[in-house]
Design a protein around this motif. Sequence first.
Motif, PDB file in Angstrom:
ATOM      1  N   ARG A 268       0.812  -1.219   0.000  1.00  0.00           N
ATOM      2  CA  ARG A 268       0.000   0.000   0.000  1.00  0.00           C
ATOM      3  C   ARG A 268       0.847   1.272   0.000  1.00  0.00           C
ATOM      4  O   ARG A 268       0.548   2.233  -0.711  1.00  0.00           O
ATOM      5  N   TRP A 269       1.923   1.271   0.820  1.00  0.00           N
ATOM      6  CA  TRP A 269       2.695   2.508   1.001  1.00  0.00           C
ATOM      7  C   TRP A 269       4.109   2.450   0.439  1.00  0.00           C
ATOM      8  O   TRP A 269       4.819   3.455   0.459  1.00  0.00           O
ATOM      9  N   GLY A 270       4.525   1.288  -0.041  1.00  0.00           N
ATOM     10  CA  GLY A 270       5.872   1.148  -0.587  1.00  0.00           C
ATOM     11  C   GLY A 270       6.824   0.523   0.426  1.00  0.00           C
ATOM     12  O   GLY A 270       6.795   0.857   1.617  1.00  0.00           O
ATOM     13  N   ALA A 271       7.652  -0.377  -0.049  1.00  0.00           N
ATOM     14  CA  ALA A 271       8.544  -1.120   0.843  1.00  0.00           C
ATOM     15  C   ALA A 271       9.530  -0.204   1.551  1.00  0.00           C
ATOM     16  O   ALA A 271       9.844  -0.405   2.736  1.00  0.00           O
ATOM     17  N   TRP A 272      10.044   0.798   0.855  1.00  0.00           N
ATOM     18  CA  TRP A 272      11.032   1.695   1.448  1.00  0.00           C
ATOM     19  C   TRP A 272      10.462   2.427   2.659  1.00  0.00           C
ATOM     20  O   TRP A 272      11.064   2.446   3.735  1.00  0.00           O
ATOM     21  N   ARG A 273       9.285   3.024   2.517  1.00  0.00           N
ATOM     22  CA  ARG A 273       8.677   3.776   3.622  1.00  0.00           C
ATOM     23  C   ARG A 273       8.347   2.866   4.800  1.00  0.00           C
ATOM     24  O   ARG A 273       8.562   3.218   5.966  1.00  0.00           O
ATOM     25  N   VAL A 274       7.796   1.695   4.509  1.00  0.00           N
ATOM     26  CA  VAL A 274       7.401   0.782   5.579  1.00  0.00           C
ATOM     27  C   VAL A 274       8.624   0.253   6.322  1.00  0.00           C
ATOM     28  O   VAL A 274       8.606   0.116   7.550  1.00  0.00           O
ATOM     29  N   LEU A 275       9.697  -0.020   5.600  1.00  0.00           N
ATOM     30  CA  LEU A 275      10.918  -0.484   6.249  1.00  0.00           C
ATOM     31  C   LEU A 275      11.491   0.604   7.161  1.00  0.00           C
ATOM     32  O   LEU A 275      11.998   0.314   8.256  1.00  0.00           O
ATOM     33  N   MET A 276      11.404   1.859   6.740  1.00  0.00           N
ATOM     34  CA  MET A 276      11.832   2.965   7.597  1.00  0.00           C
ATOM     35  C   MET A 276      11.029   2.969   8.897  1.00  0.00           C
ATOM     36  O   MET A 276      11.590   3.118   9.989  1.00  0.00           O
ATOM     37  N   ALA A 277       9.715   2.778   8.785  1.00  0.00           N
ATOM     38  CA  ALA A 277       8.868   2.769   9.978  1.00  0.00           C
ATOM     39  C   ALA A 277       9.238   1.611  10.905  1.00  0.00           C
ATOM     40  O   ALA A 277       9.265   1.777  12.135  1.00  0.00           O
ATOM     41  N   ALA A 278       9.538   0.457  10.335  1.00  0.00           N
ATOM     42  CA  ALA A 278       9.920  -0.699  11.150  1.00  0.00           C
ATOM     43  C   ALA A 278      11.233  -0.448  11.877  1.00  0.00           C
ATOM     44  O   ALA A 278      11.414  -0.868  13.033  1.00  0.00           O
ATOM     45  N   MET A 279      12.172   0.229  11.226  1.00  0.00           N
ATOM     46  CA  MET A 279      13.443   0.552  11.886  1.00  0.00           C
ATOM     47  C   MET A 279      13.227   1.508  13.048  1.00  0.00           C
ATOM     48  O   MET A 279      13.866   1.380  14.105  1.00  0.00           O
ATOM     49  N   VAL A 280      12.335   2.468  12.884  1.00  0.00           N
ATOM     50  CA  VAL A 280      12.016   3.378  13.985  1.00  0.00           C
ATOM     51  C   VAL A 280      11.410   2.599  15.153  1.00  0.00           C
ATOM     52  O   VAL A 280      11.751   2.828  16.321  1.00  0.00           O
ATOM     53  N   LEU A 281      10.506   1.661  14.859  1.00  0.00           N
ATOM     54  CA  LEU A 281       9.933   0.811  15.898  1.00  0.00           C
ATOM     55  C   LEU A 281      11.036   0.065  16.649  1.00  0.00           C
ATOM     56  O   LEU A 281      11.027   0.002  17.891  1.00  0.00           O
ATOM     57  N   ALA A 282      11.980  -0.504  15.919  1.00  0.00           N
ATOM     58  CA  ALA A 282      13.077  -1.233  16.564  1.00  0.00           C
ATOM     59  C   ALA A 282      13.887  -0.319  17.472  1.00  0.00           C
ATOM     60  O   ALA A 282      14.282  -0.715  18.583  1.00  0.00           O
ATOM     61  N   MET A 283      14.134   0.917  17.044  1.00  0.00           N
ATOM     62  CA  MET A 283      14.900   1.851  17.864  1.00  0.00           C
ATOM     63  C   MET A 283      14.157   2.200  19.150  1.00  0.00           C
ATOM     64  O   MET A 283      14.763   2.273  20.231  1.00  0.00           O
ATOM     65  N   VAL A 284      12.846   2.383  19.058  1.00  0.00           N
ATOM     66  CA  VAL A 284      12.044   2.662  20.257  1.00  0.00           C
ATOM     67  C   VAL A 284      12.127   1.494  21.237  1.00  0.00           C
ATOM     68  O   VAL A 284      12.287   1.676  22.454  1.00  0.00           O
ATOM     69  N   VAL A 285      12.051   0.280  20.701  1.00  0.00           N
ATOM     70  CA  VAL A 285      12.095  -0.917  21.539  1.00  0.00           C
ATOM     71  C   VAL A 285      13.455  -1.056  22.227  1.00  0.00           C
ATOM     72  O   VAL A 285      13.534  -1.353  23.433  1.00  0.00           O
ATOM     73  N   TYR A 286      14.542  -0.856  21.481  1.00  0.00           N
ATOM     74  CA  TYR A 286      15.876  -0.940  22.079  1.00  0.00           C
ATOM     75  C   TYR A 286      16.064   0.130  23.159  1.00  0.00           C
ATOM     76  O   TYR A 286      16.667  -0.131  24.213  1.00  0.00           O
TER      77      TYR A 286
END
Length: 411
Positions: A268-286
């Motif tokens: 829906r939003w493009g792999a690049w944008r979604v992967l960026m969001a997932a990396m931000v999620l990982a940083m919040v978790v760490y």
Amino acid sequence: MGQGLPRYAAFAAVLAAAGLPIYIHAPKFYVDSYGVTLTQLTFALFLLRLLDVVQDPLLARLSAMTASVRGPMAWGAGAIMALAMLGLFAMEPLLPPIWWFAVTLAALFSGFSFLTICFYAQGVAKAAAMGDGHVRLASWRETGALTGVCLAAALPALLAPTGAPFALYAVIFAAAALLALWAMAPEWSGRGTPPAATGLGLVLGDPPARRLLLIALANATPVAVSSTLFLFFVEDRLDNAPAAGPLLLVFFLSAAAAAPLWGRAAARWGAWRVLMAAMVLAMVVYAWALTLGAGDTWLFALICIGSGAAVGADLTLLPALFARRMEVIAPGAADGFGLWNFVNKITLAFAAVTLFPILEASGFASGTENAPRALTTLTLLYAGVPLGLKALALALLARSGRDLKQETSHA
């Protein structure tokens, strides 16, 4: 469901069962069953990891050179993998146990690595035949792989009442491997069989491919670091060793559940944008993990859910982006995924070589009462180092955004 994608999920599940879970099960099995020492295991595992890393480019060349007979080659590698698993767990060692451990694991991982390269290379041709379906195929494949990891991690415990859980595990694995190879037969021999690759130089000479390999290196290292220290963090920082197994399962189940959702989001939003969001999620978790201490098990369970979900995106979207580029520059893709495997495996070697000496220098000793300085070092290594590396991966991805969006917006 069509287009044969369930075949890819099933095959990925079998492959995954021969990967990470064996690093969990096999050492303890040989210590308990044959009295192999931890020193012997450490040396053997180091040599095996070294072999596993350096052989991938060579196996990639072999895969590329034998692309026209990929079906028979896959059957041969699968047979080696199944027999090695049976030798590892289901029969008495024919050599001194540590040597038998090393020989059978070397055969197992060689078959596993060759099949993984063939499998991912075949996926490039499959996705092209589907009409640029790299994310869709990756969602099926990585969901299957993560499901396989969960089953393989849990199965020996479920089979414990039989009295020979690992022998039965090996038999089940061998049967599943043969079944998965049979199911994949139409894919190996079908019209989607890729052309021969043109060598490592073509992949390394392509700037977008190099950027993706660099992003993969920066992005996989945090997972390698936190995975290496996971059991120590739960036992010594959270002070709850019995929770380690269930928490590990929560992590993998979260990754498996999230993988198809990331795939839909990418469509829906493009792999690049979604992967960026997932990396931000990982940083919040760490960052959250940095605040935990003894007794925070339930909070860490939430962290496992979040970090598992983020890993689901890493495993689904980054390979899809790389496969999309391979379709453009090297449709055979075997050499490319040989490099991809190399990059991902070298992170585990890096983690093993660097983390334990730093912990030891801080005075840390697993299973004992540790000083605050040692526990702080453990926390910083487990969560702080991955946080910084994840930020680096995010910066590299953001900097490469213009090219990757243009090349992979429909991945």
